[in-house]
Design an enzyme around this catalytic site. Sequence first.
Site, PDB file in Angstrom:
ATOM      1  N   ASP A 124      -4.159 -15.723   7.014  1.00 19.99           N
ATOM      2  CA  ASP A 124      -2.863 -16.168   6.482  1.00 19.99           C
ATOM      3  C   ASP A 124      -2.088 -17.027   7.485  1.00 19.99           C
ATOM      4  O   ASP A 124      -1.107 -17.684   7.120  1.00 19.99           O
ATOM      5  CB  ASP A 124      -1.997 -14.959   6.095  1.00 19.99           C
ATOM      6  CG  ASP A 124      -2.569 -14.224   4.882  1.00 19.99           C
ATOM      7  OD1 ASP A 124      -3.400 -14.816   4.158  1.00 19.99           O
ATOM      8  OD2 ASP A 124      -2.196 -13.061   4.661  1.00 19.99           O
ATOM      9  N   ARG A 163      -5.315 -24.006   0.389  1.00 19.15           N
ATOM     10  CA  ARG A 163      -4.641 -24.280   1.676  1.00 19.15           C
ATOM     11  C   ARG A 163      -5.406 -25.255   2.568  1.00 19.15           C
ATOM     12  O   ARG A 163      -4.833 -25.714   3.557  1.00 19.15           O
ATOM     13  CB  ARG A 163      -4.329 -22.966   2.405  1.00 19.15           C
ATOM     14  CG  ARG A 163      -3.226 -22.174   1.710  1.00 19.15           C
ATOM     15  CD  ARG A 163      -2.842 -20.907   2.463  1.00 19.15           C
ATOM     16  NE  ARG A 163      -1.786 -20.204   1.747  1.00 19.15           N
ATOM     17  CZ  ARG A 163      -1.517 -18.907   1.869  1.00 19.15           C
ATOM     18  NH1 ARG A 163      -2.247 -18.166   2.686  1.00 19.15           N
ATOM     19  NH2 ARG A 163      -0.538 -18.357   1.190  1.00 19.15           N
ATOM     20  N   ARG A 166       0.833  -1.208   0.000  1.00 16.29           N
ATOM     21  CA  ARG A 166       0.000   0.000   0.000  1.00 16.29           C
ATOM     22  C   ARG A 166       0.870   1.262   0.000  1.00 16.29           C
ATOM     23  O   ARG A 166       0.514   2.273  -0.604  1.00 16.29           O
ATOM     24  CB  ARG A 166      -0.959  -0.035   1.192  1.00 16.29           C
ATOM     25  CG  ARG A 166      -2.107  -1.046   0.967  1.00 16.29           C
ATOM     26  CD  ARG A 166      -2.759  -1.449   2.270  1.00 16.29           C
ATOM     27  NE  ARG A 166      -3.954  -2.281   2.085  1.00 16.29           N
ATOM     28  CZ  ARG A 166      -3.956  -3.590   1.842  1.00 16.29           C
ATOM     29  NH1 ARG A 166      -2.813  -4.248   1.710  1.00 16.29           N
ATOM     30  NH2 ARG A 166      -5.089  -4.270   1.704  1.00 16.29           N
TER      31      ARG A 166
HETATM   32  C1  S3P Z   1      -4.265  -9.064   1.930  1.00 16.45           C
HETATM   33  C2  S3P Z   1      -5.519  -9.547   2.196  1.00 16.45           C
HETATM   34  C3  S3P Z   1      -5.800 -10.975   2.429  1.00 16.45           C
HETATM   35  C4  S3P Z   1      -4.535 -11.752   2.734  1.00 16.45           C
HETATM   36  C5  S3P Z   1      -3.418 -11.403   1.802  1.00 16.45           C
HETATM   37  C6  S3P Z   1      -3.083  -9.931   1.906  1.00 16.45           C
HETATM   38  C7  S3P Z   1      -4.105  -7.609   1.710  1.00 16.45           C
HETATM   39  O1  S3P Z   1      -6.370 -11.507   1.253  1.00 16.45           O
HETATM   40  O2  S3P Z   1      -4.800 -13.134   2.684  1.00 16.45           O
HETATM   41  O3  S3P Z   1      -2.254 -12.151   2.120  1.00 16.45           O
HETATM   42  O4  S3P Z   1      -2.961  -7.118   1.764  1.00 16.45           O
HETATM   43  O5  S3P Z   1      -5.107  -6.936   1.481  1.00 16.45           O
HETATM   44  P1  S3P Z   1      -7.962 -11.445   0.972  1.00 16.45           P
HETATM   45  O6  S3P Z   1      -8.341 -10.036   0.831  1.00 16.45           O
HETATM   46  O7  S3P Z   1      -8.156 -12.207  -0.316  1.00 16.45           O
HETATM   47  O8  S3P Z   1      -8.603 -12.111   2.140  1.00 16.45           O
END
Ligand code: S3P
Length: 431
Positions: free
Chosen positions: A318, A349, A25
Site C-alpha cells: 500500500d 496503481r 478485524r
Molecule cells: C489488507 C490487505 C492488503 C492491503 C489492503 C488491506 C488487509 O490487500 O492492500 O489495503 O487488511 O488484509 P491484499 O490482501 O489484496 O494484498
Amino acid sequence: MKFENYTSPLRGEISVPGDKSISHRAVMFGALADGTTEVTNFLQGADCLSTISCFRKMGIEIENTPEHILIHGKGLHGLKKPSEILDTGNSGTTTRLISGILAGQSFQSVLNGDASIQSRPMKRIMDPLSLMGADIVSMKENGCAPLMINGNSSEKHVLHGIHYLSPVASAQVKSCILLAGLYADSPVSVTEPELSRNHTELMLSGFGADIHSENTTATIVPDPKLTAMKIAVPGDISSAAYFIAAALMVPGSEILIRNVGINPTRDGILRVAKQMGADITLLNEKISGGEPTADILVKYSPLQGIEIGGKLIPSLIDELPVIAVLACTAKGTTVIKDAQELKVKESNRIDTVANALEAMGAHVQATDDGMIIEGGYPLNGAVIDSHKDHRIAMSFAIASLIAKSETEIIDADCVKISYPNFYETLNLLKK
Ligand code: S3P
C-alpha cells in the site's frame, strides 16, 4: 483541492489514525466473540465504517463514541440474516473478509460496493470458498461483486477443511479462508507464495482461536470459543508512510510520528527507506496487544535509488505509490518489480501512479509488474486525477510539496476512506 508549492521544512510531532487492517478485524472478530469487545484508537475512516454498518445489519450492536467502540458480540453462530444488501462501500478488506464469514452462515446474503469494488477480482476468494463447499456466486458472472452467498441451513458444518495453496500473497484472501475455517468440519490451512500481513492470525489467537503459522502457512482449527477482549489499535504505518516520505523529501524537515504499528509484515517502507539512505530512528518500541509499535523519528535525507521486489512487496504494497514519489528525489534509478497486485487495488496503481508522476515531469516508465523511476529530475505542479483512490490523493499531496508550481488533486476528499484528517495533519507540519 489545490496545493501551492512549499519550500520550508516540515517539523513537528504527530500521531496518525488507527490501523485500517486491525480496525476492520477488531469489529469482525468482536462480533463473532462472546461478550463486549472494547476498541480504542479505532480508525473512523469510511472503509471501517462500512464494516461496522455490515455487522449492524446482521444484528450486532456496536456503540461508536469518540472514546472507544464497543462491539456486543453474539458468538460464532449469533449473526442474523440481513434484511438488505450488505454495502461494503470502497472496502476490499470488508468485502473479502466478510465473504469468508458469510460462507459459514445458515442464511443467504448479498454483498455489494461502489464502482471500484464492482471491478475488483473476487474469483480469488470464490475459488477457495467453493472448494470448501460454499455456494458463492458473482451475480453478474464477471468474477466481481455483487456477490450472493447462499448459506446452508440443513447441516451443522457446511464447510470442509482444505489446505489451499494461494496463487497470490494476499492477506485478504488468506483471512477470508481462515475465517471460513471457523465454520469448517476440519482444520483449514493456507499457504501463500510470500508472507502477507498477519493481523488475522495474531488477533484471532488473542480472541482464543487455535491458529498457528509456520513460514508462509497459517492453519486454523474450527469451532473455537472466541471471547471478547480489549484492543488498542496502533497507528497505521500506511498512513505514517506519507509523512515519512514528506520528511525525507523536504530539506531541513524533522517529524516524530508517535505510536505506529511496526509489525514486520508491514514495515517494508522502513526497510526500503533505510536502504535508500534515510535517517529514521525507532524510539519507545513496545508490544501492544500482540502488535509491535514504536515512535518513528524521520529526518530529511539525501536518498539513493534501489531495486524493490520479491518478498518485500507484500510488506509495503500500500506504500508503493508514495515510495514511487520518494524515488523521484533519489539519486539514480529505482526499480519496483513483482508488484502486479498494484493493478487490482482501489485503482490500477501502476497506471495511476506512473501517469501522475509523468504529468509532474518525472522520468518514469510503467512496467507489467511495477515501474522504473529515474530520480533527480525536478517535479512541476500538475492536475492529478486521484481516480477516487485515497492512496493516490495522499501520495500526490506529498509530491506537491516538492513541485515547483501549484498542484491540483481531483476528488481529493477520497482520503476519508483511510485518513479523514490527512490534510489537517499535513497543514500542522507546515506551520
Ligand atoms: C489488507 C490487505 C492488503 C492491503 C489492503 C488491506 C488487509 O490487500 O492492500 O489495503 O487488511 O488484509 P491484499 O490482501 O489484496 O494484498
